[in-house]
Design an enzyme around this catalytic site. Structure first.
Site, PDB file in Angstrom:
ATOM      1  CG  MET A  17     -94.020  27.581 -66.066  1.00  0.00           C
ATOM      2  SD  MET A  17     -95.573  26.695 -66.327  1.00  0.00           S
ATOM      3  CE  MET A  17     -95.871  27.071 -68.072  1.00  0.00           C
ATOM      4  CB  CYS A 100     -87.615  29.727 -59.268  1.00  0.00           C
ATOM      5  SG  CYS A 100     -87.485  27.918 -59.273  1.00  0.00           S
ATOM      6  CE  LYS A 139     -93.692  34.359 -63.091  1.00  0.00           C
ATOM      7  NZ  LYS A 139     -93.801  33.634 -61.817  1.00  0.00           N
ATOM      8  CG  HIS A 169     -96.802  33.081 -57.895  1.00  0.00           C
ATOM      9  ND1 HIS A 169     -97.024  32.168 -58.907  1.00  0.00           N
ATOM     10  CD2 HIS A 169     -97.288  32.506 -56.768  1.00  0.00           C
ATOM     11  CE1 HIS A 169     -97.618  31.098 -58.405  1.00  0.00           C
ATOM     12  NE2 HIS A 169     -97.782  31.289 -57.105  1.00  0.00           N
ATOM     13  CG  ASN A 200     -97.785  34.134 -62.076  1.00  0.00           C
ATOM     14  OD1 ASN A 200     -96.793  33.711 -61.499  1.00  0.00           O
ATOM     15  ND2 ASN A 200     -98.457  33.370 -62.914  1.00  0.00           N
ATOM     16  N   GLY A 201    -100.595  33.575 -60.605  1.00  0.00           N
ATOM     17  CA  GLY A 201    -100.914  32.647 -59.529  1.00  0.00           C
ATOM     18  C   GLY A 201    -102.373  32.240 -59.531  1.00  0.00           C
ATOM     19  CG  ASP A 202    -103.836  29.506 -57.477  1.00  0.00           C
ATOM     20  OD1 ASP A 202    -102.970  28.748 -57.943  1.00  0.00           O
ATOM     21  OD2 ASP A 202    -104.122  29.542 -56.268  1.00  0.00           O
ATOM     22  NE  ARG A 225     -98.981  25.808 -60.669  1.00  0.00           N
ATOM     23  CZ  ARG A 225     -99.494  25.698 -59.456  1.00  0.00           C
ATOM     24  NH1 ARG A 225     -99.527  24.526 -58.852  1.00  0.00           N
ATOM     25  NH2 ARG A 225     -99.997  26.756 -58.831  1.00  0.00           N
TER      26      ARG A 225
END
Length: 325
Positions: A17, A100, A139, A169, A200-202, A225
């Site tokens: 990140m 990104c 990624k 993601h 990846n993601g949530d 996050r």
């Protein structure tokens, strides 16, 4: 899960990140259960390689192996050169950023903007894989837009070229971080490739992580996050995956200890003046959603001294714990 010659000691990874996963945060997350932690993305432009900002991003002092550097750009030859340069500087895995969604990155046709040009994606992957002898990972997102999810095609080509692992993601470039991540595309990718696949993601809790691993068939999950302000999430998720037991939240004294290590490392890496500024966002995350946390966050934004910042942060953790009790 293995990435090239490296056998990871867990199934929960830290996502790269920008502005977050610097060396102090990576080291702390590894200590708290992350099986792998990639650097912030490093631009492939050779003119930027020796700037202070790039040097700080590449700083691996005291970092456990395998050390991962994520590179970003749109020019295959520059990305190949950047891969060679970072391997010479100590990188043991090179990760290519095609995920990104930030405008300043996509305006340069890098990051997730690359997904709209599949031939260019293939040229980049071929150039980087052939440039270095270490594993190269990718990624990416599910595609440029919801009406053009092309992750399956890109994943198949990536496996053919020799990408060692793929992180997907569950959002498109256009979605940024809006809405909920979808995993149908992740499952479709799993059905057509055999390379290690990382979801990846949530993924914010142990239950969701287990669901991704069992129902999608991923080899690992990657946390972004959700690790901000709670780097112990890796240990808690891995413990649940191993034992099906949910751990209690860590006590305030442990949070204070981890936070002190983290913020002290930030001060040491960036220097007092810049370190205090960089630390503010991390301290805000440690206190977000805590009782009376907003008041403490405001107070911490005003502090200019590193020693005072640490002192006040410890007081804040103790105070919000007392309110919560």
């Amino acid at each position: 899960m293995k990435i090239g010659p490296y056998s990871l000691n867990g199934s929960v990874l830290l996502a790269p990140m920008a502005g977050v996963t610097d060396r102090p945060f990576r080291i702390l997350c590894r200590q708290l259960g992350a099986a792998l932690a990639a650097s912030e993305m490093v631009g492939a432009n050779p003119m930027l390689q020796h700037t202070r900002k790039s040097q700080l991003k590449r700083n691996h002092e005291g970092e456990p192996s395998p050390r991962v550097v994520q590179i970003a750009g749109a020019d295959p030859s520059q990305l190949a050169q950047a891969a060679r340069f970072n391997v010479a500087e100590g990188a043991e895995i090179i990760d290519i950023n095609m995920g990104c969604p930030a405008k300043k990155v996509c305006r340069k046709l890098a990051g997730s903007a690359l997904l709209a040009d599949e031939p260019l994606v293939a040229r980049i992957l071929e150039a980087v894989v052939s440039a270095v002898d270490v594993p190269v990972t990718l990624k990416m997102r599910t595609g440029p837009s919801p009406d053009r999810r092309n992750a399956v095609q890109i994943a198949k080509r990536a496996e053919e070229i020799g990408i060692a692992a793929l992180t997907l993601h569950g959002r498109t470039r256009d979605q940024q971080y809006r809405g909920e991540a979808e995993y149908d595309t992740l499952k479709a990718v799993r059905d057509v490739v055999t390379l290690p696949l990382i979801g990846n993601g949530d993924i914010t809790d142990p239950i969701k992580a287990r669901w991704i691993l069992k129902n999608i068939g991923c080899d690992a999950v990657m946390i972004g996050r959700a690790a901000q302000g709670q780097p112990w999430i890796f240990k808690h998720i891995q413990h649940f995956l191993d034992t099906e037991e949910l751990l209690d939240p860590p006590p305030p004294e442990l949070i204070s200890s981890w936070m002190t290590q983290h913020i002290s490392g930030v001060h040491a890496l960036y220097g007092t003046e810049q370190g205090v500024k960089v630390a503010r966002k991390h301290l805000g995350w440690y206190l977000q959603d805590q009782p009376d946390g907003q008041r403490w966050r405001k107070a911490l934004m005003q502090v200019e001294s590193s020693a005072e910042q640490l002192k006040l942060a410890r007081q804040a953790i103790s105070a919000v714990a007392s309110v919560a009790a």
